[in-house]
Motif scaffolding. Structure first.
Motif, short mmCIF file in Angstrom:
data_model
loop_
_atom_site.label_atom_id
_atom_site.label_comp_id
_atom_site.label_asym_id
_atom_site.label_seq_id
_atom_site.Cartn_x
_atom_site.Cartn_y
_atom_site.Cartn_z
N ALA A 198 -8.13 2.53 -11.80
CA ALA A 198 -9.03 3.39 -12.58
C ALA A 198 -10.47 2.86 -12.51
O ALA A 198 -11.42 3.64 -12.38
N PHE A 199 -10.63 1.54 -12.57
CA PHE A 199 -11.98 0.96 -12.49
C PHE A 199 -12.64 1.31 -11.14
O PHE A 199 -13.79 1.74 -11.09
N LEU A 200 -11.88 1.14 -10.06
CA LEU A 200 -12.45 1.44 -8.73
C LEU A 200 -12.74 2.93 -8.56
O LEU A 200 -13.70 3.30 -7.88
N VAL A 201 -11.92 3.76 -9.21
CA VAL A 201 -12.18 5.20 -9.18
C VAL A 201 -13.55 5.49 -9.81
O VAL A 201 -14.35 6.26 -9.27
N THR A 202 -13.86 4.82 -10.91
CA THR A 202 -15.17 5.05 -11.55
C THR A 202 -16.30 4.58 -10.62
O THR A 202 -17.35 5.21 -10.56
N ARG A 203 -16.08 3.51 -9.90
CA ARG A 203 -17.10 3.02 -8.97
C ARG A 203 -17.30 4.01 -7.82
O ARG A 203 -18.41 4.26 -7.38
N ALA A 204 -16.20 4.58 -7.34
CA ALA A 204 -16.31 5.56 -6.25
C ALA A 204 -16.99 6.84 -6.74
O ALA A 204 -17.80 7.43 -6.02
N LEU A 205 -16.66 7.27 -7.97
CA LEU A 205 -17.32 8.46 -8.53
C LEU A 205 -18.83 8.21 -8.61
O LEU A 205 -19.64 9.05 -8.23
N MET A 233 -7.64 5.91 -16.82
CA MET A 233 -8.58 6.97 -16.43
C MET A 233 -8.88 7.85 -17.65
O MET A 233 -10.02 8.24 -17.87
N GLU A 234 -7.85 8.12 -18.45
CA GLU A 234 -8.07 8.91 -19.67
C GLU A 234 -9.02 8.15 -20.61
O GLU A 234 -9.97 8.73 -21.15
N ALA A 235 -8.80 6.85 -20.76
CA ALA A 235 -9.67 6.04 -21.64
C ALA A 235 -11.12 6.04 -21.13
O ALA A 235 -12.06 5.95 -21.93
N PHE A 236 -11.31 6.16 -19.82
CA PHE A 236 -12.66 6.21 -19.25
C PHE A 236 -13.29 7.61 -19.35
O PHE A 236 -14.39 7.84 -18.86
N GLY A 237 -12.55 8.56 -19.93
CA GLY A 237 -13.12 9.91 -20.14
C GLY A 237 -12.71 10.93 -19.09
O GLY A 237 -13.23 12.04 -19.07
N MET A 238 -11.77 10.54 -18.21
CA MET A 238 -11.34 11.49 -17.17
C MET A 238 -10.19 12.37 -17.68
O MET A 238 -9.57 12.07 -18.70
N LYS A 239 -9.92 13.41 -16.93
CA LYS A 239 -8.85 14.35 -17.28
C LYS A 239 -7.77 14.27 -16.21
O LYS A 239 -8.03 14.63 -15.06
N VAL A 240 -6.58 13.80 -16.57
CA VAL A 240 -5.49 13.78 -15.59
C VAL A 240 -4.72 15.09 -15.74
O VAL A 240 -4.07 15.32 -16.75
#
Ligand code: NAD
Length: 420
Positions: A198-205, A233-240
């Motif tokens: 999830a952390f790396l996903v935020t970096r890629a976004l 990812m949900e905690a970071f504000g994303m929608k799964v």
């Protein structure tokens, strides 16, 4: 042996990736050979008393790819399809992952061919302990340190710890990672892999200039890695929006509530039947539009067949080897998908395993915040280094990540020389 390994589709894929990287790095023949083939391939027959009084013999494997940079590190998998080729491939990928992350380890992997869903907990305990007993002469905190993978968890690690410690005549927590916190496991290890994804996903976004808040994701696999990737990812504000596992796939355009899904899976064993989402075909869910697609189950699920139809901006490879080589070529050709390659994407697990081993050796005990902060620092550094490497060499992230990992191992092999 070489032929047998190369005929296995998963090892063939790992070897194919390696050959491409070795060409890119222009490795000389000696180093190329020494990097490619595993140092030790161990096979064990494991007789186990079953609950109904029968004795059943299972087969277990451990592959120690190389020990040139330190002990081997890697998980232990329980799955009906486990075979020596798959285990050898996973061990090879662990090498490149550890060196990419700058961890002082070689790669290893283990597996037992079995279906844990058909074994009682007492049968699983006897099987795990028998494997631990057979492998004891070949492992040690400075030789080979195992961890959980598909089909195993902290409980299996506790049984291995207990079996090994009983033989040693003392408590040896540094023999295994991913064990329960009360047995000196590390805070943050259970969620480490999914958290890292999830952390790396935020970096890629960020890199793509897309907002994290409200970014949409689809996750295949809802085990250790997938479930914590969903939660974080949900905690970071994303929608799964979509999740699948062996039981089926579910979809909710407004986002799936991770607490409720975890409770449902704990009760029923799978995501199917979750009331706050509609059922969907598991193959189709991978093709729905989303910002981030996260394969977090098994190998070779993104193929040349579905790769042209993916509708994601980011492919975050939480599983090991989820994308076949022909699919890789399709994705590279398309050029519209940012790939976070497996050796980086799921490296949170082995990184926190390394933290756990260090804490055990020193008898430290770090808090969860300390662990996850150190993890994010390391992942961020590896991500930035990878982007810089790809920029310098005008290459994709798969090649860049593997080349960084292989290069570090190759240099160590060269410097140590060949004995005798
Ligand atoms: P797990 O056993 O906890 O979960 C596996 C999940 O995959 C389950 O939800 C299962 O139902 C699902 N699954 C299996 N076949 C499927 C299919 N055909 N379609 C959809 N879902 C399917 O395993 P895990 O530990 O979460 O590992 C998942 C992946 O992540 C593996 O590739 C593993 O090697 C990799 N990995 C795990 C760790 C770790 O710390 N556990 C670390 C690094 C990499």
């Amino acid at each position: 042996m070489k032929e047998q390994l190369l005929n296995d589709p998963v090892f063939g894929m790992a070897a194919g990736q390696f050959d491409r990287v070795a060409d890119f790095l222009n490795l000389d023949q000696s180093v190329r050979e020494r990097c490619k083939w595993p140092k030790r391939i161990l096979t064990f027959s494991l007789p186990v008393h079953m609950d109904d009084g029968r004795t059943e013999v299972f087969f277990g494997y451990r592959v120690q790819h190389h020990l040139s940079r330190g002990p081997v590190k890697g998980g232990l998998r329980f799955h009906p399809k486990v075979n020596v080729g798959e285990v050898a491939a996973l061990a090879m990928w662990m090498n490149w992952k550890c060196s990419l992350m700058g961890l002082p380890y070689g790669g290893g992997k283990g597996g037992i061919t079995c279906d844990p869903s058909k074994l009682s907990m007492t049968e699983q305990e006897r099987l795990t302990r028998r494997f631990a007993q057979e492998i004891t002469p070949f492992i040690g905190p400075e030789i080979d340190v195992m961890a959980p993978d598909v089909g195993t968890n902290a409980q299996h690690m506790a049984w291995i710890l207990d079996t090994y410690s009983t033989h040693a005549g003392r408590f040896v927590p540094e023999i295994i990672t991913g064990k329960p916190v009360e047995l000196q496991g590390s805070e943050g290890r259970t969620e480490a892999t999914g958290h890292g994804v999830a952390f790396l996903v935020t970096r890629a976004l960020d890199k793509l200039g897309l907002p994290v808040q409200g970014a949409t994701a689809i996750v295949q696999g809802y085990g250790n890695v997938g479930s914590y990737a969903v939660e974080t990812m949900e905690a970071f504000g994303m929608k799964v929006r979509g999740v699948s596992d062996v039981s089926g796939a579910i979809w909710n355009v407004n986002g799936i509530n991770s607490d409720k899904l975890r409770a449902h899976v704990a009760k029923t064993g799978g995501v199917a039947g979750f009331k706050e989402a509609e059922p969907i075909d598991p193959d189709e869910v991978l093709l729905r539009e989303c910002d981030v697609l996260v394969p977090a189950a098994l190998e070779r699920v993104i193929t040349e067949k579905n790769a042209p139809n993916l509708r994601c901006r980011i492919l975050a490879e939480a599983a090991n080897g989820p994308t076949t080589q022909p699919a890789d070529a399709v994705i590279e050709e398309r050029g519209d998908i940012f790939l976070i390659p497996d050796v980086l994407c799921n490296a949170g697990g082995v990184t926190v395993s390394y933290f756990e081993w260090v804490q055990n050796l020193q008898r430290f005990s770090w808090t969860k915040t300390e662990v996850l902060t150190k993890l994010e620092t390391k992942l961020n550094e590896a991500f930035e280094n990878l982007l810089a490497f790809c920029d310098r060499n005008q290459c994709g992230t798969r090649l860049g990540a593997l080349a960084t990992g292989v290069d570090a191992v190759a240099r160590v092999k060269k410097t140590r020389g060949l004995f005798p």
